[in-house]
Write a protein that holds these residues in place. Structure first.
Motif, PDB file in Angstrom:
ATOM      1  N   PRO A 168       0.821  -1.252   0.007  1.00 39.38           N
ATOM      2  CA  PRO A 168      -0.033  -0.061  -0.084  1.00 39.38           C
ATOM      3  C   PRO A 168       0.973   1.144   0.080  1.00 39.38           C
ATOM      4  O   PRO A 168       1.663   1.345   0.731  1.00 39.38           O
ATOM      5  N   PHE A 169       0.849   2.185  -1.022  1.00 41.12           N
ATOM      6  CA  PHE A 169       1.305   3.262  -0.920  1.00 41.12           C
ATOM      7  C   PHE A 169       0.579   4.495  -1.774  1.00 41.12           C
ATOM      8  O   PHE A 169       0.265   4.277  -2.844  1.00 41.12           O
ATOM      9  N   GLU A 170       0.310   5.674  -0.924  1.00 42.18           N
ATOM     10  CA  GLU A 170      -0.305   6.905  -1.396  1.00 42.18           C
ATOM     11  C   GLU A 170      -1.605   6.308  -2.005  1.00 42.18           C
ATOM     12  O   GLU A 170      -2.069   6.952  -3.118  1.00 42.18           O
ATOM     13  N   GLY A 171      -2.344   5.642  -1.365  1.00 45.09           N
ATOM     14  CA  GLY A 171      -3.801   5.110  -1.647  1.00 45.09           C
ATOM     15  C   GLY A 171      -3.923   4.169  -2.619  1.00 45.09           C
ATOM     16  O   GLY A 171      -4.899   3.846  -3.437  1.00 45.09           O
ATOM     17  N   ARG A 172      -2.777   3.616  -3.204  1.00 52.16           N
ATOM     18  CA  ARG A 172      -2.926   2.473  -4.235  1.00 52.16           C
ATOM     19  C   ARG A 172      -2.175   1.313  -3.724  1.00 52.16           C
ATOM     20  O   ARG A 172      -1.456   1.210  -2.742  1.00 52.16           O
ATOM     21  N   THR A 173      -2.318   0.148  -4.529  1.00 47.96           N
ATOM     22  CA  THR A 173      -1.425  -0.948  -4.226  1.00 47.96           C
ATOM     23  C   THR A 173      -0.653  -1.057  -5.393  1.00 47.96           C
ATOM     24  O   THR A 173      -0.959  -1.058  -6.475  1.00 47.96           O
ATOM     25  N   VAL A 174       0.890  -1.193  -4.899  1.00 50.00           N
ATOM     26  CA  VAL A 174       1.850  -1.110  -5.985  1.00 50.00           C
ATOM     27  C   VAL A 174       3.042  -2.153  -5.727  1.00 50.00           C
ATOM     28  O   VAL A 174       2.895  -2.976  -4.362  1.00 50.00           O
ATOM     29  N   VAL A 175       3.420  -2.678  -6.717  1.00 50.07           N
ATOM     30  CA  VAL A 175       4.469  -3.894  -6.611  1.00 50.07           C
ATOM     31  C   VAL A 175       5.778  -3.463  -7.308  1.00 50.07           C
ATOM     32  O   VAL A 175       5.834  -2.668  -8.082  1.00 50.07           O
ATOM     33  N   ASP A 220       1.766   0.223 -10.379  1.00 50.90           N
ATOM     34  CA  ASP A 220       0.392  -0.064  -9.788  1.00 50.90           C
ATOM     35  C   ASP A 220      -0.251  -0.970 -10.309  1.00 50.90           C
ATOM     36  O   ASP A 220       0.226  -1.604 -11.336  1.00 50.90           O
ATOM     37  N   PHE A 221      -1.721  -1.003 -10.133  1.00 53.30           N
ATOM     38  CA  PHE A 221      -2.271  -2.374 -10.884  1.00 53.30           C
ATOM     39  C   PHE A 221      -2.522  -2.295 -12.196  1.00 53.30           C
ATOM     40  O   PHE A 221      -2.284  -3.209 -12.988  1.00 53.30           O
ATOM     41  N   ARG A 222      -2.844  -1.081 -12.803  1.00 53.69           N
ATOM     42  CA  ARG A 222      -2.990  -0.889 -14.122  1.00 53.69           C
ATOM     43  C   ARG A 222      -1.439  -1.263 -14.976  1.00 53.69           C
ATOM     44  O   ARG A 222      -1.616  -1.795 -15.847  1.00 53.69           O
ATOM     45  N   ALA A 223      -0.436  -0.606 -14.174  1.00 52.70           N
ATOM     46  CA  ALA A 223       0.859  -0.914 -14.812  1.00 52.70           C
ATOM     47  C   ALA A 223       1.207  -2.474 -14.933  1.00 52.70           C
ATOM     48  O   ALA A 223       1.765  -2.923 -15.532  1.00 52.70           O
ATOM     49  N   PHE A 224       0.666  -3.139 -13.812  1.00 55.77           N
ATOM     50  CA  PHE A 224       0.987  -4.535 -13.584  1.00 55.77           C
ATOM     51  C   PHE A 224       0.345  -5.302 -14.856  1.00 55.77           C
ATOM     52  O   PHE A 224       0.865  -6.031 -15.426  1.00 55.77           O
ATOM     53  N   LEU A 225      -1.123  -4.825 -14.929  1.00 54.16           N
ATOM     54  CA  LEU A 225      -1.704  -5.583 -16.164  1.00 54.16           C
ATOM     55  C   LEU A 225      -1.218  -5.012 -17.508  1.00 54.16           C
ATOM     56  O   LEU A 225      -0.962  -5.841 -18.292  1.00 54.16           O
TER      57      LEU A 225
END
Length: 339
Positions: A35-42, A110-115
């Motif tokens: 969790p970072f700045e209101g998003r979930t990142v990897v 973030d999730f969009r970038a992961f997809l």
């Protein structure tokens, strides 16, 4: 049609711009991130581990598709934001994160970038399975939100009803002008309607039917988007007026050759250019995204469908035509009572 997401930036962006499909994909994927700045990142290392490829492979895709990935949520943290992220990592725990302690720049997805990266990595069997799941979820989401089909998705737009009603009046003006001013048999209505269609979207009526797989009993105009209906109405109204003027000047009906020459002059006016470009873009892009229909003659006009169009056609403000007709009936009834 079969989609190869690894080779189609437009198909990838159509998925990433669709907030309703993204929400369902995120539920199905179940990716555990930070969790970072209101998003979930990897992190890149987590991405490479998930897809069972090397970090260098991910770097190669970042080099080749960096602009696209940054547009869709990939970014490199530096300075104070990186310090904040490191603090989050400490709180998040996990020895696998120790390698970031001394780094001065760190890429996150973030999730969009992961997809987005999942739709690019061709070496990974896991990415290939995820791509298939993504396509299935996108189709299911659109069908669920449109009641099972997209052939008439254009009617869910709140602008459709007014454009369709107004267009009928201009259509009558056009057919009346053809009746009174053109010396041809009844096939003239189909001939000059086709001329307008070809001028605007490069396809004759039967070609358009084939692209959308319409039955003979189905009306072509019922599938047009509001912007296309408006432009057809402008053509029909403007050309009808021109026919009537030339007919009065001549004192008799115009021949086929005269009408053909008149239409060629009419359609070549520069004022049509921006409107025709917009209509071609909307038709080609939306039909590919929503109807999985490719207009080959308009292929160069295809661009990704923006988020606002997903809101417009499958969002909370979009409605079935029957609902809009019911609302319109109530409005007309109230206006009548006031009068």
């Amino acid at each position: 049609m079969s989609k190869d997401l690894t080779n189609s930036p437009i198909d990838r962006q159509n998925i990433l711009n669709n907030p309703y499909a993204l929400a369902e994909i995120e539920k199905a994927a179940g990716i555990q991130g930070i969790p970072f700045e209101g998003r979930t990142v990897v992190l890149k290392e987590q991405v490479s581990a998930f897809f069972e490829v090397t970090p260098r492979t991910i770097d190669n895709y970042l080099d080749r598709h960096g602009d696209e990935l940054r547009q869709n949520g990939y970014e490199v943290l530096r300075g104070n934001r990186l310090k904040s992220f490191k603090q989050v990592l400490v709180a998040h725990g996990g020895n696998e994160m120790d390698f970031v302690t001394k780094t001065t720049a760190l890429g996150i997805f973030d999730f969009r970038a992961f997809l987005n990266i999942a739709m690019l990595v061709s070496e990974s069997p896991r990415a290939r399975l995820l791509r298939q799941a993504i396509l299935d979820i996108v189709i299911d989401t659109i069908n669920q939100r449109t009641g099972g089909g997209t052939k008439y998705i254009n009617k869910r737009d709140e602008e459709f009803l007014s454009s369709a009603f107004e267009g009928e009046n201009y259509r009558k003006q056009f057919t009346d002008a053809l009746r009174d001013c053109v010396a041809m048999g009844n096939f003239k209505y189909a001939v000059f309607t086709n001329k307008i269609y070809v001028s605007i979207f490069l396809e004759k009526a039967h070609e358009y039917r084939q692209v959308l797989k319409l039955e003979q009993s189905e009306k072509i105009r019922d599938t047009f988007y509001a912007e296309v209906l408006d432009l057809i109405a402008a053509y029909e109204s403007g050309f009808a007026d021109l026919l009537q003027k030339k007919c009065r000047e001549k004192g008799s009906a115009l021949s086929t050759w005269e009408v053909d020459a008149l239409f060629a002059e009419f359609e070549s006016q520069a004022l049509w250019n921006p409107l025709v470009e917009k209509a071609r873009n909307k038709m080609a892009s939306r039909d590919l995204a929503f109807r999985d229909a490719l207009h080959l003659r308009l292929k160069e006009y295809i661009t990704p469908v923006q988020r606002e169009d997903f809101e417009r056609f499958i969002g909370d403000k979009s409605k079935d035509l029957a609902e809009r007709l019911e609302e319109a009936k109530e409005v007309l009834k109230r206006l009548k009572e006031r009068g």
